[in-house]
Design a protein around this motif. Structure first.
Motif, short mmCIF file in Angstrom:
data_model
loop_
_atom_site.label_atom_id
_atom_site.label_comp_id
_atom_site.label_asym_id
_atom_site.label_seq_id
_atom_site.Cartn_x
_atom_site.Cartn_y
_atom_site.Cartn_z
N PHE A 111 69.85 105.42 93.79
CA PHE A 111 70.08 106.87 93.94
C PHE A 111 69.96 107.35 95.34
N ILE A 112 70.14 108.56 95.45
CA ILE A 112 70.31 109.19 96.86
C ILE A 112 68.98 109.38 97.32
N LEU A 113 68.35 109.20 98.43
CA LEU A 113 67.11 109.40 98.87
C LEU A 113 67.26 110.28 100.05
N LEU A 114 66.70 111.79 100.07
CA LEU A 114 66.74 112.55 101.32
C LEU A 114 65.28 112.82 101.83
N TYR A 115 65.36 113.41 102.90
CA TYR A 115 64.05 114.01 103.46
C TYR A 115 63.95 115.46 103.99
N ASP A 116 63.30 116.11 103.29
CA ASP A 116 63.18 117.32 103.73
C ASP A 116 61.60 117.74 104.28
N ARG A 117 61.66 117.69 105.77
CA ARG A 117 60.55 118.04 106.68
C ARG A 117 60.03 119.53 106.51
N ASP A 118 60.96 120.35 106.60
CA ASP A 118 60.62 121.83 106.50
C ASP A 118 60.20 122.27 104.92
N LYS A 119 60.31 121.56 104.11
CA LYS A 119 60.16 122.00 102.52
C LYS A 119 61.08 123.19 102.16
#
Lengths: 75, 185
Positions: free
Chosen positions: B129-137
């Motif tokens: 699956f696709i893994l993304l990162y959201d630092r700023d939420k």
């Protein structure tokens, strides 16, 4: 004059109540620090589970303890 | 001074004030939750970098696919527990145009990366699956996330179909699969 001040005060109070959840409630995605082990009431998992068990029998209630993580709000 | 002794004019004033208070309370709440995505409306778009690489991806890029947007964190035990089930869902429906997008919201990505490496070693395969990162939420804020984890089912047109607060249990996983089947039709 007094009545006007009272009405304005009430208006502000109600407005703040309406915003309260947004203003003061820690959102689920902000609970990283609450989920740390040091936020537990007791450092021992087994003891926490045992105490919760006894408490739930004695008080006929469950929940509200920190048996599962510190309080990240996870289900 | 009790209400019984109040003049009719005072009563009218009091009623008016009460009416304004009620209207204001409702208005403020409406404003506070304005923009909250609901089923049947377009899901808010996002552009995020990958968790394991710097390649960015937006929701628009996935148009034409049925998307399950899962917001998770490495500090959330139930998020990690459901990962295996979600991987199975991806493997089952991936070939039919389904994409699982797991958005991590850790303050620092290192623990999430460590978890994913351990997860790969344990399951002996790369997460499909696709893994993304959201630092700023930004994603949980835009989606008004109400619990950890929360998943959102988005159809091929980018319309939000369903919201699943909390981790998936056996029964809710069956409900999810039924919803995915319907969205894939």
């Amino acid at each position: 004059m007094n009545r006007t001040v009272l009405c304005l005060g009430l208006l502000c109070l109600i407005a703040l109540t309406g915003c309260a959840e947004k203003l003061i409630m820690v959102q689920p995605y902000e609970m990283e620090h609450f989920a740390q082990d040091k936020m537990r009431f007791t450092p021992l998992d087994a003891r926490a589970a045992f105490e919760e068990h006894i408490y739930s029998i004695r008080e006929a209630s469950a929940g509200g303890s920190s048996g599962f993580q510190g309080g990240c709000g996870c289900r | 001074m009790g209400m019984g002794s109040a003049s009719p004019r005072s009563r009218v004033h009091l009623s008016l004030v009460m009416f304004i208070l009620v209207v204001l309370t409702c208005t403020v709440r409406t404003v506070a939750f304005a923009g909250m995505p609901v089923a049947g409306q377009p899901a808010p778009d996002f552009v995020l970098p990958g968790l394991l690489d710097a390649q960015t991806l937006s929701l628009k890029d996935l148009k034409g696919n049925v998307v399950l947007l899962n917001i998770w964190a490495s500090w959330c035990t139930s998020c990690k527990d459901e990962m295996e089930d979600l991987l199975a869902v991806q493997e089952q429906y991936g070939p039919r145009g389904f994409s699982l997008v797991a958005v991590n919201i850790d303050n620092a990505p290192s623990s999430a990366v460590d978890f994913m490496k351990r997860f790969e070693n344990r399951s002996k395969k790369k997460p499909g699956f696709i893994l993304l990162y959201d630092r700023d939420k930004k994603v949980p804020k835009d989606y008004f996330q109400r619990g950890m984890p929360t998943s959102y089912l988005i159809d091929r047109e980018g319309i939000l179909r369903k919201t699943y607060p909390g981790s998936f249990s056996k029964s809710t996983l069956d409900t999810l699969k039924t919803a995915i089947e319907e969205a894939l039709k």
